[in-house]
Design a protein around this motif. Structure first.
Motif, PDB file in Angstrom:
ATOM      1  N   LYS A  27       0.852  -1.202   0.000  1.00 55.60           N
ATOM      2  CA  LYS A  27       0.000   0.000   0.000  1.00 55.60           C
ATOM      3  C   LYS A  27       0.878   1.238   0.000  1.00 55.60           C
ATOM      4  N   GLY A  28       2.091   1.065   0.599  1.00 61.32           N
ATOM      5  CA  GLY A  28       3.016   2.178   0.645  1.00 61.32           C
ATOM      6  C   GLY A  28       4.250   1.814   1.442  1.00 61.32           C
ATOM      7  N   PHE A  29       5.291   2.605   1.272  1.00 59.38           N
ATOM      8  CA  PHE A  29       6.485   2.435   2.092  1.00 59.38           C
ATOM      9  C   PHE A  29       7.138   3.806   2.228  1.00 59.38           C
ATOM     10  N   ALA A  30       8.106   3.877   3.130  1.00 54.08           N
ATOM     11  CA  ALA A  30       8.777   5.165   3.318  1.00 54.08           C
ATOM     12  C   ALA A  30      10.240   4.932   3.640  1.00 54.08           C
ATOM     13  N   HIS A  43      11.466  12.582   4.165  1.00 57.45           N
ATOM     14  CA  HIS A  43      10.545  11.447   4.290  1.00 57.45           C
ATOM     15  C   HIS A  43      10.119  11.181   2.851  1.00 57.45           C
ATOM     16  N   ASN A  45       8.080   8.938   0.519  1.00 59.34           N
ATOM     17  CA  ASN A  45       6.946   8.056   0.815  1.00 59.34           C
ATOM     18  C   ASN A  45       6.131   7.705  -0.437  1.00 59.34           C
ATOM     19  N   ARG A  47       3.319   6.027  -2.323  1.00 54.03           N
ATOM     20  CA  ARG A  47       2.020   5.515  -1.906  1.00 54.03           C
ATOM     21  C   ARG A  47       1.345   4.845  -3.096  1.00 54.03           C
ATOM     22  N   HIS A  51      -3.792   6.814   2.381  1.00 48.60           N
ATOM     23  CA  HIS A  51      -4.112   8.213   2.722  1.00 48.60           C
ATOM     24  C   HIS A  51      -4.814   8.910   1.569  1.00 48.60           C
ATOM     25  N   ASN A  60       8.397  14.866   2.273  1.00 47.79           N
ATOM     26  CA  ASN A  60       8.228  15.907   3.276  1.00 47.79           C
ATOM     27  C   ASN A  60       9.437  15.931   4.203  1.00 47.79           C
ATOM     28  N   TRP A  67       5.426  17.823  10.788  1.00 51.30           N
ATOM     29  CA  TRP A  67       5.586  17.701   9.342  1.00 51.30           C
ATOM     30  C   TRP A  67       5.623  19.075   8.690  1.00 51.30           C
ATOM     31  N   GLU A  70       4.015  19.261   2.217  1.00 49.10           N
ATOM     32  CA  GLU A  70       4.206  18.098   1.363  1.00 49.10           C
ATOM     33  C   GLU A  70       4.587  18.496  -0.060  1.00 49.10           C
ATOM     34  N   ARG A  72       4.399  16.592  -3.692  1.00 48.67           N
ATOM     35  CA  ARG A  72       3.986  15.400  -4.455  1.00 48.67           C
ATOM     36  C   ARG A  72       4.683  15.384  -5.808  1.00 48.67           C
ATOM     37  N   GLU A 121      10.290   2.016   6.315  1.00 52.36           N
ATOM     38  CA  GLU A 121       9.032   1.590   6.935  1.00 52.36           C
ATOM     39  C   GLU A 121       8.059   1.113   5.865  1.00 52.36           C
ATOM     40  N   GLY A 122       7.135   0.272   6.271  1.00 52.93           N
ATOM     41  CA  GLY A 122       6.050  -0.118   5.369  1.00 52.93           C
ATOM     42  C   GLY A 122       6.375  -1.338   4.536  1.00 52.93           C
ATOM     43  N   ASP A 123       5.750  -1.386   3.374  1.00 54.22           N
ATOM     44  CA  ASP A 123       5.717  -2.619   2.585  1.00 54.22           C
ATOM     45  C   ASP A 123       6.938  -2.795   1.677  1.00 54.22           C
TER      46      ASP A 123
HETATM   47  C1  LIG Z   1      -6.487  15.449   3.046  1.00 53.97           C
HETATM   48  C2  LIG Z   1      -6.408  15.329   4.399  1.00 53.97           C
HETATM   49  C3  LIG Z   1      -5.352  16.069   5.160  1.00 53.97           C
HETATM   50  O1  LIG Z   1      -4.117  15.902   4.457  1.00 53.97           O
HETATM   51  C4  LIG Z   1      -3.522  14.646   4.710  1.00 53.97           C
HETATM   52  O2  LIG Z   1      -2.996  14.687   6.049  1.00 53.97           O
HETATM   53  C5  LIG Z   1      -2.375  13.442   6.381  1.00 53.97           C
HETATM   54  C6  LIG Z   1      -1.948  13.487   7.858  1.00 53.97           C
HETATM   55  O3  LIG Z   1      -0.973  14.479   8.036  1.00 53.97           O
HETATM   56  C7  LIG Z   1      -1.143  13.234   5.453  1.00 53.97           C
HETATM   57  O4  LIG Z   1      -0.560  11.962   5.736  1.00 53.97           O
HETATM   58  C8  LIG Z   1       0.675  12.024   6.436  1.00 53.97           C
HETATM   59  O5  LIG Z   1       1.672  12.531   5.542  1.00 53.97           O
HETATM   60  C9  LIG Z   1       2.977  12.553   6.160  1.00 53.97           C
HETATM   61  C10 LIG Z   1       3.938  13.185   5.179  1.00 53.97           C
HETATM   62  O6  LIG Z   1       3.516  14.519   4.927  1.00 53.97           O
HETATM   63  C11 LIG Z   1       3.417  11.124   6.491  1.00 53.97           C
HETATM   64  O7  LIG Z   1       3.476  10.341   5.293  1.00 53.97           O
HETATM   65  C12 LIG Z   1       2.395  10.545   7.470  1.00 53.97           C
HETATM   66  O8  LIG Z   1       2.684   9.177   7.719  1.00 53.97           O
HETATM   67  C13 LIG Z   1       3.646   9.008   8.785  1.00 53.97           C
HETATM   68  C14 LIG Z   1       3.741   7.546   8.991  1.00 53.97           C
HETATM   69  C15 LIG Z   1       4.726   6.740   8.518  1.00 53.97           C
HETATM   70  N1  LIG Z   1       4.384   5.519   8.937  1.00 53.97           N
HETATM   71  C16 LIG Z   1       5.119   4.284   8.740  1.00 53.97           C
HETATM   72  C17 LIG Z   1       4.649   3.725   7.426  1.00 53.97           C
HETATM   73  C18 LIG Z   1       5.054   4.298   6.246  1.00 53.97           C
HETATM   74  C19 LIG Z   1       4.606   3.726   5.038  1.00 53.97           C
HETATM   75  C20 LIG Z   1       3.752   2.625   5.033  1.00 53.97           C
HETATM   76  C21 LIG Z   1       3.380   2.114   6.271  1.00 53.97           C
HETATM   77  C22 LIG Z   1       2.517   0.978   6.417  1.00 53.97           C
HETATM   78  C23 LIG Z   1       2.288   0.156   5.396  1.00 53.97           C
HETATM   79  C24 LIG Z   1       0.963   0.216   4.834  1.00 53.97           C
HETATM   80  N2  LIG Z   1       0.743  -1.097   4.397  1.00 53.97           N
HETATM   81  C25 LIG Z   1      -0.273  -1.800   4.738  1.00 53.97           C
HETATM   82  N3  LIG Z   1      -1.175  -1.291   5.646  1.00 53.97           N
HETATM   83  N4  LIG Z   1      -0.419  -3.019   4.207  1.00 53.97           N
HETATM   84  C26 LIG Z   1       3.803   2.667   7.462  1.00 53.97           C
HETATM   85  N5  LIG Z   1       3.240   5.533   9.594  1.00 53.97           N
HETATM   86  N6  LIG Z   1       2.821   6.809   9.634  1.00 53.97           N
HETATM   87  C27 LIG Z   1       1.010  10.601   6.834  1.00 53.97           C
HETATM   88  O9  LIG Z   1       0.057  10.192   7.844  1.00 53.97           O
HETATM   89  C28 LIG Z   1      -1.629  13.211   4.000  1.00 53.97           C
HETATM   90  O10 LIG Z   1      -0.509  13.086   3.115  1.00 53.97           O
HETATM   91  C29 LIG Z   1      -2.381  14.496   3.704  1.00 53.97           C
HETATM   92  N7  LIG Z   1      -2.946  14.418   2.359  1.00 53.97           N
HETATM   93  C30 LIG Z   1      -2.978  15.500   1.562  1.00 53.97           C
HETATM   94  C31 LIG Z   1      -3.608  15.291   0.191  1.00 53.97           C
HETATM   95  O11 LIG Z   1      -2.544  16.575   1.915  1.00 53.97           O
END
Ligand SMILES: C=CCO[C@@H]1O[C@H](CO)[C@@H](O[C@@H]2O[C@H](CO)[C@H](O)[C@H](OCc3cn(Cc4cccc(/C=C/CN=C(N)N)c4)nn3)[C@H]2O)[C@H](O)[C@H]1NC(C)=O
Length: 132
Positions: A27-30, A43, A45, A47, A51, A60, A67, A70, A72, A121-123
């Motif tokens: 689904k994503g990695f970082a 960072h 990331n 995706r 998200h 970021n 944070w 961002e 993109r 982190e992540g996948d």
């Molecule tokens: C529109 C609503 C408000 O706007 C959103 O607001 C969110 C919260 O701020 C932002 O999101 C945040 O963005 C941050 C960068 O800016 C980081 O990426 C953060 O994640 C931190 C984080 C890292 N990690 C470990 C990790 C990293 C990658 C994959 C996995 C898990 C694997 C998934 N695999 C599965 N489940 N099989 C785990 N955990 N948390 C993310 O939450 C969105 O981008 C933003 N979107 C936009 C369009 O603006």
């Protein structure tokens, strides 16, 4: 929690190579580089679907746990199941992420002069890391 490397001393012009495989259902990695988990130069990331982003690289910085703005990216040179090598280097103005078929830049917003921390982190299954 994925791979975390601390106590590094990577200087401008040197590079961090992370070799690994993207999970087939990713689904994503970082990849995070900086001083520590609360102070990140970058960072990086990709995706696949998380998200609300599909096939989008979100970059970021993080300062004192907050944070930044961002950034993109337009290209998404990753596919599920890919083996890839991500090479990160930096200088006083920007970080560079070199992939086999693409290169991305991200500003060195914090003016960091060395990278002490790396986390993946992540996948993403890390096969090797190399510092050169
Ligand atoms: C529109 C609503 C408000 O706007 C959103 O607001 C969110 C919260 O701020 C932002 O999101 C945040 O963005 C941050 C960068 O800016 C980081 O990426 C953060 O994640 C931190 C984080 C890292 N990690 C470990 C990790 C990293 C990658 C994959 C996995 C898990 C694997 C998934 N695999 C599965 N489940 N099989 C785990 N955990 N948390 C993310 O939450 C969105 O981008 C933003 N979107 C936009 C369009 O603006």
């Amino acid at each position: 929690q994925g791979l975390v490397v601390t106590q590094l001393d990577v200087e401008p012009g040197e590079c961090i190579k992370v070799k690994g495989k993207i999970q087939s259902d990713a689904k994503g990695f970082a990849v995070n580089v900086g001083k520590d988990s609360n102070t990140l130069m970058l960072h990086f990331n990709p995706r696949f679907d998380c998200h609300g982003d599909v096939n989008t690289i979100v970059c970021n910085s993080k300062e004192d746990g907050m944070w930044g703005e961002e950034d993109r990216k337009a290209e998404f040179p990753f596919q599920h199941g890919d083996k890839t090598e991500i090479c990160i280097s930096f200088d006083e103005t920007e970080a560079t992420v070199k992939l086999p078929e693409a290169e991305f830049k991200f500003p060195n917003r914090l003016g960091m002069e060395k990278i002490e921390y790396l986390a993946v982190e992540g996948d993403f299954k890390v096969k090797a890391i190399k510092f050169s």
